[in-house]
Scaffold this motif. Structure first.
Motif, PDB file in Angstrom:
ATOM      1  N   SER A  24       0.224  -2.034   1.116  1.00  0.00           N
ATOM      2  CA  SER A  24      -0.691  -2.007   2.266  1.00  0.00           C
ATOM      3  C   SER A  24      -0.060  -1.282   3.449  1.00  0.00           C
ATOM      4  CB  SER A  24      -1.110  -3.426   2.665  1.00  0.00           C
ATOM      5  OG  SER A  24       0.009  -4.164   3.080  1.00  0.00           O
ATOM      6  N   THR A  25       1.261  -1.422   3.617  1.00  0.00           N
ATOM      7  CA  THR A  25       1.923  -0.734   4.728  1.00  0.00           C
ATOM      8  C   THR A  25       1.891   0.782   4.520  1.00  0.00           C
ATOM      9  OG1 THR A  25       3.372  -2.619   5.057  1.00  0.00           O
ATOM     10  CG2 THR A  25       4.040  -0.550   6.073  1.00  0.00           C
ATOM     11  N   LEU A  26       2.228   1.202   3.304  1.00  0.00           N
ATOM     12  CA  LEU A  26       2.267   2.638   3.038  1.00  0.00           C
ATOM     13  C   LEU A  26       0.872   3.251   3.196  1.00  0.00           C
ATOM     14  CD1 LEU A  26       4.118   4.972   2.152  1.00  0.00           C
ATOM     15  CD2 LEU A  26       3.236   4.620  -0.160  1.00  0.00           C
ATOM     16  N   LEU A  27      -0.112   2.589   2.601  1.00  0.00           N
ATOM     17  CA  LEU A  27      -1.469   3.133   2.704  1.00  0.00           C
ATOM     18  C   LEU A  27      -1.945   3.145   4.155  1.00  0.00           C
ATOM     19  CD1 LEU A  27      -3.244   1.580  -0.425  1.00  0.00           C
ATOM     20  CD2 LEU A  27      -2.332   3.885  -0.111  1.00  0.00           C
ATOM     21  N   ALA A  29      -3.547  10.262   8.908  1.00  0.00           N
ATOM     22  CA  ALA A  29      -4.621  11.217   8.618  1.00  0.00           C
ATOM     23  C   ALA A  29      -5.743  11.101   9.651  1.00  0.00           C
ATOM     24  CB  ALA A  29      -5.174  10.980   7.217  1.00  0.00           C
ATOM     25  N   LEU A  30      -5.999   9.865  10.102  1.00  0.00           N
ATOM     26  CA  LEU A  30      -7.129   9.661  11.017  1.00  0.00           C
ATOM     27  C   LEU A  30      -6.819  10.121  12.440  1.00  0.00           C
ATOM     28  CD1 LEU A  30      -8.419   6.173   9.848  1.00  0.00           C
ATOM     29  CD2 LEU A  30      -9.607   8.346   9.636  1.00  0.00           C
ATOM     30  N   GLY A  56      -3.998  -9.953  -9.071  1.00  0.00           N
ATOM     31  CA  GLY A  56      -5.280 -10.116  -8.394  1.00  0.00           C
ATOM     32  C   GLY A  56      -5.070 -10.378  -6.911  1.00  0.00           C
ATOM     33  N   LEU A  57      -4.109 -11.274  -6.609  1.00  0.00           N
ATOM     34  CA  LEU A  57      -3.826 -11.586  -5.207  1.00  0.00           C
ATOM     35  C   LEU A  57      -3.250 -10.376  -4.475  1.00  0.00           C
ATOM     36  CD1 LEU A  57      -2.352 -15.173  -4.858  1.00  0.00           C
ATOM     37  CD2 LEU A  57      -4.582 -14.297  -4.197  1.00  0.00           C
ATOM     38  N   VAL A  58      -2.423  -9.601  -5.206  1.00  0.00           N
ATOM     39  CA  VAL A  58      -1.871  -8.387  -4.590  1.00  0.00           C
ATOM     40  C   VAL A  58      -3.014  -7.475  -4.167  1.00  0.00           C
ATOM     41  CG1 VAL A  58      -0.553  -6.279  -5.010  1.00  0.00           C
ATOM     42  CG2 VAL A  58       0.326  -8.479  -5.812  1.00  0.00           C
ATOM     43  N   LEU A  59      -3.982  -7.312  -5.061  1.00  0.00           N
ATOM     44  CA  LEU A  59      -5.136  -6.473  -4.744  1.00  0.00           C
ATOM     45  C   LEU A  59      -5.869  -7.000  -3.512  1.00  0.00           C
ATOM     46  CD1 LEU A  59      -7.178  -4.192  -5.601  1.00  0.00           C
ATOM     47  CD2 LEU A  59      -8.463  -6.025  -6.707  1.00  0.00           C
ATOM     48  N   VAL A  60      -6.153  -8.294  -3.508  1.00  0.00           N
ATOM     49  CA  VAL A  60      -6.902  -8.889  -2.399  1.00  0.00           C
ATOM     50  C   VAL A  60      -6.167  -8.679  -1.069  1.00  0.00           C
ATOM     51  CG1 VAL A  60      -7.754 -11.047  -1.412  1.00  0.00           C
ATOM     52  CG2 VAL A  60      -7.973 -10.621  -3.863  1.00  0.00           C
ATOM     53  N   HIS A  61      -4.882  -8.983  -1.071  1.00  0.00           N
ATOM     54  CA  HIS A  61      -4.139  -8.873   0.188  1.00  0.00           C
ATOM     55  C   HIS A  61      -3.988  -7.425   0.629  1.00  0.00           C
ATOM     56  CE1 HIS A  61      -3.286 -13.010   0.879  1.00  0.00           C
ATOM     57  NE2 HIS A  61      -2.784 -13.185  -0.327  1.00  0.00           N
ATOM     58  N   THR A  62      -3.863  -6.519  -0.333  1.00  0.00           N
ATOM     59  CA  THR A  62      -3.765  -5.107   0.028  1.00  0.00           C
ATOM     60  C   THR A  62      -5.066  -4.634   0.669  1.00  0.00           C
ATOM     61  OG1 THR A  62      -2.268  -4.746  -1.817  1.00  0.00           O
ATOM     62  CG2 THR A  62      -3.269  -2.803  -0.833  1.00  0.00           C
ATOM     63  N   VAL A  63      -6.166  -4.949   0.016  1.00  0.00           N
ATOM     64  CA  VAL A  63      -7.461  -4.474   0.499  1.00  0.00           C
ATOM     65  C   VAL A  63      -7.755  -5.016   1.896  1.00  0.00           C
ATOM     66  CG1 VAL A  63      -9.923  -4.764   0.179  1.00  0.00           C
ATOM     67  CG2 VAL A  63      -8.496  -4.038  -1.730  1.00  0.00           C
ATOM     68  N   TYR A  64      -7.528  -6.310   2.095  1.00  0.00           N
ATOM     69  CA  TYR A  64      -7.894  -6.877   3.385  1.00  0.00           C
ATOM     70  C   TYR A  64      -6.784  -6.732   4.423  1.00  0.00           C
ATOM     71  CZ  TYR A  64     -11.957  -8.394   0.909  1.00  0.00           C
ATOM     72  OH  TYR A  64     -13.100  -8.384   0.172  1.00  0.00           O
ATOM     73  N   GLY A  65      -5.590  -6.339   3.952  1.00  0.00           N
ATOM     74  CA  GLY A  65      -4.529  -6.061   4.927  1.00  0.00           C
ATOM     75  C   GLY A  65      -4.643  -4.654   5.491  1.00  0.00           C
ATOM     76  N   LEU A  66      -5.356  -3.816   4.745  1.00  0.00           N
ATOM     77  CA  LEU A  66      -5.437  -2.407   5.106  1.00  0.00           C
ATOM     78  C   LEU A  66      -5.992  -2.186   6.520  1.00  0.00           C
ATOM     79  CD1 LEU A  66      -4.696   0.147   3.660  1.00  0.00           C
ATOM     80  CD2 LEU A  66      -7.033   0.324   2.806  1.00  0.00           C
ATOM     81  N   ALA A  67      -6.952  -3.017   6.903  1.00  0.00           N
ATOM     82  CA  ALA A  67      -7.538  -2.858   8.235  1.00  0.00           C
ATOM     83  C   ALA A  67      -6.467  -3.028   9.310  1.00  0.00           C
ATOM     84  CB  ALA A  67      -8.666  -3.862   8.436  1.00  0.00           C
ATOM     85  N   LEU A  84      -9.182  13.717   1.522  1.00  0.00           N
ATOM     86  CA  LEU A  84      -8.921  13.191   0.179  1.00  0.00           C
ATOM     87  C   LEU A  84      -8.112  11.907   0.250  1.00  0.00           C
ATOM     88  CD1 LEU A  84      -8.117  16.334  -2.000  1.00  0.00           C
ATOM     89  CD2 LEU A  84     -10.008  14.704  -2.230  1.00  0.00           C
ATOM     90  N   VAL A  85      -7.196  11.851   1.207  1.00  0.00           N
ATOM     91  CA  VAL A  85      -6.359  10.665   1.337  1.00  0.00           C
ATOM     92  C   VAL A  85      -7.162   9.501   1.906  1.00  0.00           C
ATOM     93  CG1 VAL A  85      -4.449   9.687   2.656  1.00  0.00           C
ATOM     94  CG2 VAL A  85      -4.190  11.885   1.521  1.00  0.00           C
ATOM     95  N   VAL A  86      -7.975   9.801   2.891  1.00  0.00           N
ATOM     96  CA  VAL A  86      -8.701   8.727   3.566  1.00  0.00           C
ATOM     97  C   VAL A  86      -9.835   8.189   2.707  1.00  0.00           C
ATOM     98  CG1 VAL A  86     -10.174   8.187   5.528  1.00  0.00           C
ATOM     99  CG2 VAL A  86      -8.085   9.510   5.873  1.00  0.00           C
ATOM    100  N   SER A  87     -10.488   9.087   1.954  1.00  0.00           N
ATOM    101  CA  SER A  87     -11.723   8.632   1.314  1.00  0.00           C
ATOM    102  C   SER A  87     -11.562   7.475   0.329  1.00  0.00           C
ATOM    103  CB  SER A  87     -12.500   9.779   0.680  1.00  0.00           C
ATOM    104  OG  SER A  87     -11.680  10.829   0.345  1.00  0.00           O
ATOM    105  N   PRO A  88     -10.528   7.450  -0.542  1.00  0.00           N
ATOM    106  CA  PRO A  88     -10.461   6.272  -1.419  1.00  0.00           C
ATOM    107  C   PRO A  88     -10.258   4.979  -0.639  1.00  0.00           C
ATOM    108  CG  PRO A  88      -8.517   7.661  -1.685  1.00  0.00           C
ATOM    109  CD  PRO A  88      -9.486   8.428  -0.867  1.00  0.00           C
TER     110      PRO A  88
END
Lengths: 294, 369, 304
Positions: A101-104, A111-112, A157-168, C26-30
């Motif tokens: 989650s940190t890297l992403l 990028a943003l 499964g938990l890794v996925l959940v925490h990654t997805v909701y930690g991303l924000a 490409l990086v942001v979209s997924p």
């Protein structure tokens, strides 16, 4: 406000006020510390001493039995292997979830902000919203989705959940940092011929080290301390340590071993407490940065 | 009227001594400017006078009253800060009246005072605005208004103009001077800008490293600097310093400067020569302000003149004058000629120097001779 | 050869450029897609389910508002809402008062300020489950404070809120304030420290004492901190789940239920998916009612 050396009238009144000030501060210190002290002292007592002794009395005989039992043999439900395997579950969950989650979040924030394209702000705002939702709103569909992918009840499964909701959160942290970085640096690097990823890895990430630390600590604390997802999406053997702890404490069968409960609680809290003590400043910065979200 | 006296004032922050024993006697109605490079302790000294810092040792008197332990509000002072320090949540009116409110001044008196200062400073139409809605110059005026309504014995200014752009700075400088002439209140003003110091002060205290190097009227500081530091700090462009050797005998002494372009001899006028008699053969620093190294015929009649020729490295027209950069005795030097002189970079030019205004410094101690 | 080589280089350059231009997207979209699915998609799914007759299993037959009608006629939901009201107002109020007080006290040139701050804030690093264990023990009538005080010679002392259906919610407040007030302290202290020193000095010259300086100058300047602290605390209180579970398990009975525990109980224990979804939607709406205006004013304020 009198933090600077502004000249003030001297006198008994001032001195008394000062004394009162410290008295109040120390009193609050005791209030905050007492539960921890009671936990530690209770965990070092024998059950007999707990029944006869008083709440705040220190153990007359220090015994590590409760700690050993909490770690290795206490029963969580029907499984009597102590809290150790669940600590391991939490580690296996928290390490990948924090790193991913940190890297992403870092790439995303970069990028943003530094490669602003049309709609970047809208995308950020939409993603940021994920940081504010009460997670109850996603519990049901997430449970079904994990089932669908065969991840139900697994650490991954938990890794996925925490990654997805930690991303924000991670995106928010890094975006706020990268916004403060001069665009000129990226422009200069582009003119020097560097592309998206070279600029990110060679220039931006090294600059962002403090933000990385803040984010890692924030994510680590939140994910380690999570209870809701852990209890909703795992069962028995795959429980993270918070869920296991609650199961130990909430067990109503047999003799209630408070010293073991306390020892287990301290063990479960030790990793985040250690991080807090070692890197308190970064922790506070994370709290302040997270204040926008909650 | 109130004077301010400092007596052996010292201030340390931990191990770090910032003010190293300062004595200063400021007469009632004076406009004293504390000037010096950043970190010299001038702002700390001002804060000590204001009571915003506590003395480590020494005494401060305002109107002959010992104020070492008197809180700022009871010192009869008002202060204008560098950042203006306006209360952002209060209107201009609220900013000006806040001090009167804490002193429970009657409402009609407050209104009276506000209308007086707002007229004086031309801020009547701004009274309902918040500081965030004001320009830099307007904020500056409000900050002064807040100080004025206190009707203090002493005004303190801490680099009040440093956040303004160049044009506004000059305008406000004049404004402050007018105000002082009109009110005649004792004023202590901190700045790092020597032009501000020269234009405003009745006396200047040049500070360096926690000490006052020299305290005197602007003309004296400029024409009669005590040492190399004061000479170099005051004046823009700063004084040229040329290392040379004292030659000659009796009253006919000269400073000889050698470099690749040859040897230049600067004959010393009798008054100057008298001060260095017997030092023949020794090294000496010759101080020449740019305006005394100029074109032929610029100096007053009867002045002791000396000529030399040097190749010009850079020509910098400023409008009224042209600065000529050249090398003398291995160091860069600047001369100042009228703008219609025909000069080309790379070509030699013959300067005329008014040696009556030259200064000599001991190269070891930096003390003026 | 002479003509094609530059041509090839040029083409590679164009492709490279094109890739570079698309790479950020490409990086942001997924990641954006993930957020669309896992946040917005899931919210939509939950909302949809709340309008169906789903029970143990999802059933996609729409039944209109009937789950909401059932929810609003469930006494336990009212208990949860009432508790939320009591808990959130006391929790927010308590944290704000304690946190602000401590921040102001700590702002007075305190020796060992760093250490004291560390002590005030450490509960924030711990899970509610961990600290809940301690509080459960302290508040336990037969083992904790009650017995302790009785042992001091007050045999009639009684402190059994934890097991009293009417008072149990207040024990949750106590533990919650203990846990989170340090956070408010940290926010306020940072705010107080960000106030320009010269403003404080100007106030001293204007003759304002400490009380007046804080009340009329400094606290108005840090007003944004009030707002964000309240928002964060409101958010915590609406989401509060583990605190209640650890301390009271929602009991006695369901006396300390909050919407969060209510939702969990109906979703995973009683398997009433439709009703659980409806309650989750109510929670989301409550949070949004607080957050959206706040975010809006924040973003607008920043643009200005």
């Amino acid at each position: 406000m009198s933090r600077k050396g502004i000249v003030r009238r001297r006198g008994a009144g001032q001195a008394a006020l000062r004394l009162l000030l410290y008295a109040v501060l120390v009193l609050f210190c005791l209030v905050y510390l007492l539960p921890l002290v009671i936990m530690v002292s209770t965990s070092l007592k024998s059950l007999g001493e707990i029944r006869t002794g008083s709440l705040i009395s220190l153990p007359t005989q220090v015994s590590l039995d409760a700690w050993l039992k909490a770690w290795g043999t206490a029963c969580v439900g029907v499984r009597c292997k102590g809290i150790a395997p669940y600590m391991w579950n939490s580690v296996l969950m928290v390490v990948p979830a924090v790193l991913i989650s940190t890297l992403l979040g870092a790439v995303n924030g970069y990028a943003l902000t530094k490669w602003r394209f049309r709609g970047a702000d809208v995308i950020f705002a939409l993603m940021l919203f994920g940081a504010f939702i009460p997670f109850q709103i996603v519990l049901l569909p997430m449970a079904r989705t994990l089932g669908l992918f065969g991840l139900a009840g697994t650490t991954w499964g938990l890794v996925l959940v925490h990654t997805v909701y930690g991303l924000a959160f991670t995106t928010l942290f890094f975006r706020n940092f990268f916004v403060s970085v001069s665009d000129g640096i990226v422009q200069a690097a582009k003119i020097d011929g560097a592309g998206f990823f070279p600029i990110f890895f060679k220039l931006m990430l090294p600059m962002a080290v403090p933000t990385i630390v803040v984010t890692v600590i924030w994510q680590f604390t939140n994910i380690w301390n999570d209870f809701l997802f852990g209890s909703a999406f795992t069962v028995g053997d795959s429980n993270p340590v918070t869920v296991a702890l609650n199961n130990i404490v909430a067990t109503s069968t047999g003799v209630k071993e408070y010293n073991v409960d306390m020892a287990a609680a301290i063990i479960a809290g030790l990793p985040t407490l250690a991080v807090y003590v070692l890197a308190g400043n970064y922790f506070v910065r994370g709290l302040a940065a997270g204040a926008v979200k909650g | 009227m109130a004077g301010v006296q400092l007596e052996k004032v010292r201030k340390s922050f931990g191990q770090n001594e910032v003010i190293k024993g300062i004595d200063l006697e400021i007469a009632p109605g004076e406009f004293v400017v504390l000037v010096g490079p950043s970190g010299c302790g001038k702002s700390t000294l001002l804060n000590l006078i204001a009571g915003l810092e506590t003395l480590s040792s020494g005494n401060i008197r305002i109107s002959d009253r010992l104020v070492n332990d008197v809180p700022p509000k009871d010192r009869d002072i008002a202060m204008v800060f560098q950042s203006y320090a306006l209360y952002p949540t209060k209107s201009v009116h609220g900013n000006i009246t806040f001090g009167m409110e804490t002193r429970h001044v009657r409402r009609d008196e407050q209104d009276q005072a506000v209308s007086e200062v707002s007229q004086l400073l031309h801020i009547e139409q701004l009274l309902d605005r918040k500081p965030g809605q004001l320009s830099g110059g307007q904020r500056q005026r409000v900050a002064m208004g807040r100080a004025l309504v206190r009707k203090p014995d002493v005004f303190l200014f801490d680099e009040p103009l440093s956040n303004l752009d160049a044009k506004l700075r000059i305008e406000m400088r004049t404004e402050i001077k007018k105000l002082h002439q009109r009110l005649g209140k004792t004023t202590i003003y901190v700045t790092h800008d020597q032009v501000e110091a020269m234009t405003l002060a009745s006396r200047i205290a040049v500070m360096d490293n926690g000490h006052i190097r020299q305290f005197g009227p602007p003309a004296e500081i400029y024409e009669d600097p005590r040492d190399l530091f004061v000479a170099g700090f005051m004046g823009s462009p700063s004084m040229n310093l040329v290392r040379g050797t004292l030659v000659g005998d009796g009253d006919r002494l000269a400073v000889e400067v050698r470099d690749q372009e040859g040897t230049v001899s600067f004959p010393l006028p009798a008054a100057l020569a008298a001060k260095v008699r017997g030092k023949t053969g020794q090294q000496i620093d010759l101080g020449l302000r740019p305006e005394i190294i100029t074109h032929h015929g610029a100096h007053a009649e009867g002045a002791m003149l000396s000529n030399f020729e040097r190749a010009i490295d850079v020509v910098e027209p400023t409008g009224p004058d042209t600065m000529l950069v050249f090398t003398l005795g291995g160091a860069e030097a600047i001369g100042r000629v009228r703008s219609d002189e025909v000069v080309e970079a790379g070509r030699p030019y013959t300067f005329e120097v008014n040696m009556d205004k030259a200064k000599l410094f001991d190269p070891e101690s930096g003390i003026r001779l | 050869m002479d003509r094609t080589a530059p041509e090839r280089i040029r083409r590679r350059f164009v492709i490279g450029n094109l890739l570079e231009r698309w790479l950020p997207k490409l990086v942001v979209s997924p990641l954006f897609a993930a957020s669309l699915v896992f946040v917005y998609g899931f919210i939509a799914w939950t909302i949809y389910i709340s309008f169906t007759k789903s029970g143990v299993l999802p059933d996609y037959t729409l039944v209109g508002l009937s789950q909401y009608l059932r929810l609003w006629s469930t006494p336990r939901w009212y208990v949860a809402l009432q508790n939320l009201l009591v808990f959130s107002s006391l929790f927010i109020g308590g944290c704000m008062i304690v946190g602000m007080l401590l921040a102001i006290l700590l702002d007075q040139r305190i020796r060992a300020e760093g250490a004291i701050r560390t002590i005030y804030l450490y509960p924030m690093a711990l899970s509610f489950i961990v600290t809940g264990t301690a509080w459960k023990w302290i508040l336990n009538p037969t083992l904790g404070i009650e017995t302790f005080v009785r042992g001091l010679g007050y045999p009639d002392f009684s402190f059994d809120w934890l097991v009293d259906p009417h008072f149990a919610i207040y024990t949750v407040v106590i533990a919650g304030v203990w846990q989170s007030s340090g956070y408010v302290m940290a926010l306020f202290l940072a705010g107080l420290r960000s106030v320009d020193d010269e403003i404080v000095r100007a106030a001293a010259i204007d003759g304002a004492g400490p009380v007046r300086t804080y009340a009329t100058i400094i606290l108005p300047i840090v007003r944004p901190v009030f707002l964000s602290a309240i928002i964060v605390l409101a958010h915590i209180s609406i989401k509060s789940y583990d605190l209640v579970v650890a301390l009271t398990g929602g009991g006695p009975g369901y006396a300390t239920d909050l919407p969060a525990t209510f939702m969990y109980a109906y979703a995973f224990q009683r398997s009433e998916l439709g009703l659980a979804a409806a309650s989750a939607v109510m929670m989301l709406m409550t949070v949004m009612a607080i957050i959206v205006p706040y975010l809006y004013s924040e973003l607008r304020g920043r643009r200005r």
